[in-house]
Design an enzyme around this catalytic site. Structure first.
Site, PDB file in Angstrom:
ATOM      1  N   LYS A   1      34.978  -2.673 -10.577  1.00  0.00           N
ATOM      2  CA  LYS A   1      35.242  -3.888  -9.803  1.00  0.00           C
ATOM      3  C   LYS A   1      36.255  -3.520  -8.723  1.00  0.00           C
ATOM      4  CE  LYS A   1      36.083  -8.783  -9.990  1.00  0.00           C
ATOM      5  NZ  LYS A   1      36.539  -8.773  -8.599  1.00  0.00           N
TER       6      LYS A   1
ATOM      7  N   GLU B   1      31.405  -4.392  -1.215  1.00  0.00           N
ATOM      8  CA  GLU B   1      32.840  -4.664  -1.123  1.00  0.00           C
ATOM      9  C   GLU B   1      33.431  -3.783  -0.037  1.00  0.00           C
ATOM     10  OE1 GLU B   1      36.052  -6.882  -3.316  1.00  0.00           O
ATOM     11  OE2 GLU B   1      33.854  -6.937  -3.362  1.00  0.00           O
TER      12      GLU B   1
END
Length: 919
Positions: A278, A336
């Site tokens: 993440k 991201e």
């Protein structure tokens, strides 16, 4: 809604040009006063049905029309209007415009009501509700009924937005005058709420869209275009079965649902799943059509100007244009955006106060980590499973280090696999992990699609908790109107010598989540009589805010009238918005602490120590899973993070409802148990105390007899620093319980003794802990001899020497720098086996330096090792070392020689986490 008749002379007529704005306001008034979500939705449905009927009448002979429910929908859901993001008018500015247009004196009562609408006595209106104050001020200055149609109101609002952006104040004033002079006070109340984007009718965005069309919310999540939703979904009987994703049409991406490691097997139904890192950056969607590029954030904001629209400009596009395969024409990538430092090969985090969208990055460059693809050469991929979509990413791009990367994933199947991955993320100082179902299809703006995010702060027992004091409050809006909904929290400046209670507090963080509405109401009721209006010209002397009052509360409260809240957060980050110079990232309330006095909050130095200890991260441990009764299932030994906030395990008391008193040996004694040994848990010791007539508390106070501790943790150190409590080894309490008698304390029982207790010991015991009055035993005598041996000058341990140095030469003994450290040098990793230790390695010279500066070296990786030193050029065993560390109760640091050098240069032990090798 009145019946609409078409005008044959008006070829551009719309429903919005035929419906009075007063009718829409009457609808909102009725919905707001109706109780029950279903009843509210029925009222709205009747209005929409009448609108659709009017639409049929007006456009029955037209094959295509752009007229739709959008003019009304944009007023029902004003916060979704992207065109008005830069509208520029909030409550205070609107109040000044009203004062100017109405020619009110700045010091007049009505002007002050508008400017100070949050003051409890500003008007006969809801506290903090600006629209109610506007209604109160304007009710005698406006016509009884307005004459504007919905279309005219929209035209005025668009005119205000356009001219406000162009800073044409006179034009803005002209439109506001038109609205005020042609609307009733009730209409202006609802107009005000539309302008400030807080409608407060008790219907959510989801409810409003579902009443309009069953697929409206899903379609809006795909394109983020309210006008397009209203135009294409005018007929509720026509369903949209496939999500329409297209290039250069922004949408809200798929999101992850919170989860914990011990639930993953159940969530994945025992099947194989994917684990990904993440990333701690900004979610970004890259759209490509030939040589044209666009970038959209999670909320639909466009950042193409920053990253580049073609191969020749921007901070990213010019570097990645050639990474796309030659046969690729159009695509949409989901990923991201993270800042990458090319020289060091490291990534920035949000804790470093960096902004990936900024052009000033001090050596960092944007890098897109791609983890999904939604469109490939006009082919929509959202209905394909994730495992199939991932294949298209490799067909679309060739990775380029530091610019565009394909995120790696690994397959896993068990809860333990997930726990190990999370522990690796903690070791690597990463934000957490993502767990994904390989069969999941892509569903925009949903958290129920098979993706799960797992962070240390989601797992109970992993995060350090902080006790802070509420010193300020902010008035709520919406369903929190009329009370404080957010709070400014502070930590204490350590009191001066001799003082027992702090006199000054530094602002530290702002909190507004983690509690239920009932908990918030109860907390407000507790403090309601003590709030005072905050005046920045005459701020309270006991509370210091950051310069410029960057986080100024609406009201403040005397510290001794306030209360402590227990909060958790992801990490401590630097910030100039608070006096401390740092604050919390993602803080949330765990509990309102009724059991703690106001002066027992944390101090500035304690928080700073936590920050320095772990580089700001508040993950205080590792996930450990243990076998359940059923061999195929796992359970955590830590307390899982429940949906409703609860006390951390270290504060949780045992259930005493069924405990009966069987003895009086502890009668009248109030005891606080922090932790116990494996054989006698905290909860077991508390039950035995109650059985023996004592009482327990979770936080010690002035009446507490003693604090019982097995392991000295951060909280115990704080108690020791306070010097207010006798802190006793858990074995003393266990001995009392086993012998059914209250055994007097001896120096050997103490972890810390108060000044009063020390004086009693001096009267009854010699310097080695031998009693003058009580007959000794063999065990006691052994302890005395051991203590005498430790005191011997010829056989002082490293720890004793360190204590002497700290006491007598605090600033004059650099040669004891590593006195409290025990090192294992990783010349060759053989755990608990010194037989194969290799001599003459690259670390031998450093070994001599460590000994010179007081360190203890071990030839084996024993259980009391505090540091493992590895060669920067030989990191092959780091993973094995980290695996061994996770299996131990006492953790050790893994460092490189650079850490030793830095400590010597600084003359003190520096934070190890920044020097731990990442492999």
């Amino acid at each position: 809604m009145a019946t609409i008749k078409p005008d044959p002379n008006d070829v551009n007529e719309t429903v919005a040009s035929k419906v009075h704005f007063a009718e829409l306001c009457g609808l909102l008034e009725k919905i707001a006063k109706t109780q029950g979500n279903d009843k509210k939705k029925r009222i709205l449905k009747d209005f929409i049905d009448q609108w659709r009927q009017s639409h049929k009448i007006l456009h029955e002979n037209e094959k295509e029309t752009t007229d739709s429910f959008y003019p009304a929908m944009r007023l029902l859901l004003p916060h979704l209007e992207k065109e008005r993001v830069a509208y520029g008018i909030k409550e205070h500015m609107f109040a000044k415009l009203l004062i100017e247009v109405l020619c009110l004196g700045k010091d007049s009562q009505d002007a002050q009501r508008l400017l100070n609408y949050k003051a409890p006595k500003s008007a006969k209106a809801d506290v903090g509700d600006f629209a109610s104050v506007v209604f109160f001020v304007l009710q005698n200055r406006c016509p009884s009924r307005g004459h504007l149609y919905i279309q005219e109101v929209n035209d005025c609002l668009d005119g205000i937005a356009a001219n406000n952006a162009a800073k044409k104040k006179d034009a803005v004033r002209k439109f506001i005058v038109k609205l005020i002079t042609n609307m009733s006070a009730m209409e202006l109340k609802w107009l005000t709420r539309m302008i400030v984007k807080e409608l407060k009718i008790g219907l959510s965005q989801s409810s409003v869209l579902s009443v309009f069309h069953p697929d409206a919310e899903e379609f809006y999540n795909v394109n983020n275009n309210l006008e397009k939703v209203c135009r294409l979904m005018h007929d509720p009987s026509v369903r949209i079965h496939e999500i329409g994703i297209s290039v250069f049409s922004p949408f809200t991406p798929m999101l992850g649902e919170r989860a914990s490691p011990d639930k993953v097997e159940k969530l994945m139904e025992g099947k194989t799943y994917y684990i990904e890192t993440k990333f701690d950056g900004e979610r970004m969607l890259l759209h490509k059509d030939g040589g044209e590029y666009k970038y959209y954030s999670r909320s639909g904001n466009e950042y193409t100007n920053t990253f580049g629209s073609n191969r020749y400009d921007g901070t990213l596009t010019q570097y990645i244009h050639d990474t796309f395969k030659s046969d690729l024409d159009t695509c949409i990538l989901d990923g991201e955006m993270i800042l990458y430092h090319a020289e060091t090969g490291t990534y920035a985090t949000k804790a470093m106060n960096t902004d990936v969208k900024s052009t000033n990055r001090e050596g960092y460059q944007p890098c897109l980590h791609v983890f999904d693809i939604l469109l490939y050469n006009e082919k929509v991929l959202t209905n394909l499973p994730l495992k199939e979509r991932l294949k298209y990413i490799e067909k679309a791009i060739t990775p380029l280090e530091g610019r565009i990367i394909i995120s790696e994933h690994k397959e896993a199947k068990t809860n333990q696999d997930c726990a190990d991955a999370l522990n690796e993320a903690i070791d690597g100082r990463e934000e957490g992990i993502m767990v994904k179902n390989p069969e999941s299809v892509y569903r925009p703006n949903t958290r129920k699609g098979g993706w799960f995010k797992i962070k240390p702060e989601y797992v109970g027992g992993l995060m350090d908790e902080l006790d802070v004091l509420v010193v300020g409050g902010y008035f709520g809006v919406g369903h929190r109107a009329g009370m404080m909904s957010h709070f400014l929290c502070a930590v204490a400046v350590p009191p001066k010598d001799g003082a027992t209670e702090p006199e000054l507090f530094y602002s530290f963080c702002k909190i507004g989540s983690g509690y239920t509405k009932k908990e918030l109401q109860d907390f407000n009721a507790k403090l309601v009589d003590h709030w005072q209006a905050f005046d920045k010209k005459n701020p309270p002397k006991c509370i210091e805010l950051a310069s410029g009052f960057k986080e100024k509360p609406d009201a403040w409260i005397e510290p001794n009238k306030s209360a402590i809240v227990q909060i958790k957060a992801a990490e401590i980050i630097d910030s100039d918005r608070f006096k401390c110079g740092f604050t919390l990232r993602f803080p949330r309330v765990e509990k309102f602490r009724d059991d703690k006095q106001w002066y027992e909050c944390m101090t500035v130095s304690e928080v700073e120590e936590m920050k320095n200890k772990s580089g700001g991260k508040l993950a205080g441990g590792y996930v450990e899973l243990g076998e359940d009764d059923e061999p195929t299932k796992k359970k955590r030994k830590i307390i899982s993070r429940a949906v409703k906030p609860t006390l951390g395990s270290q504060f949780r008391a045992a259930d005493m409802s069924s405990v009966k008193q069987t003895s009086k040996i502890l009668e009248g004694k109030e005891i606080c148990v922090i932790n116990g040994p494996i054989s006698h848990s905290k909860q077991l010791l508390e039950k035995r105390i109650v059985e023996c007539g004592g009482s327990i508390v979770q936080n010690p106070g002035r009446e507490t007899y003693c604090v019982v501790v097995e392991k000295v943790v951060f909280r115990v150190n704080s108690m020791i620093k306070s010097t207010n409590y006798d802190i006793i080894k858990a074995q003393w309490l266990i001995s009392c319980l086993e012998n059914n008698t209250l055994i007097p304390w001896s120096p050997g029982d103490m972890i810390f003794a108060t000044e009063k207790t020390e004086k009693l010991f001096q009267h009854d015991f010699d310097e080695y802990g031998d009693s003058y009055t009580i007959d000794t035993s063999s065990n006691v005598l052994k302890d005395v001899f051991t203590h005498m041996k430790m005191k011997s000058k010829d056989e002082l341990s490293s720890e004793n020497i360190a204590e002497i140095e700290d006491k007598y030469f605090p600033d004059e003994s650099p040669y004891g720098l590593f006195r409290t450290c025990k090192f294992y040098l990783d010349n060759n990793l053989v755990i608990n086996d010194p037989s194969t230790h290799i001599k003459d390695s690259s670390l031998d010279l450093i070994a001599l330096e460590l000994r010179f500066f007081g360190a203890v070296l071990s030839k084996k990786l024993s259980l009391d090792i505090s540091h493992v030193l590895v060669d920067s050029n030989d990191l092959v065993r780091v993973k094995e070392l980290k695996s061994e560390r996770r299996s131990r109760q006492k953790k050790f640091h893994i460092v490189t020689p650079d850490w030793i050098k830095e400590c010597m240069e600084e003359g003190s032990i520096v934070n190890e986490r920044a020097f731990e090798p990442i492999v």
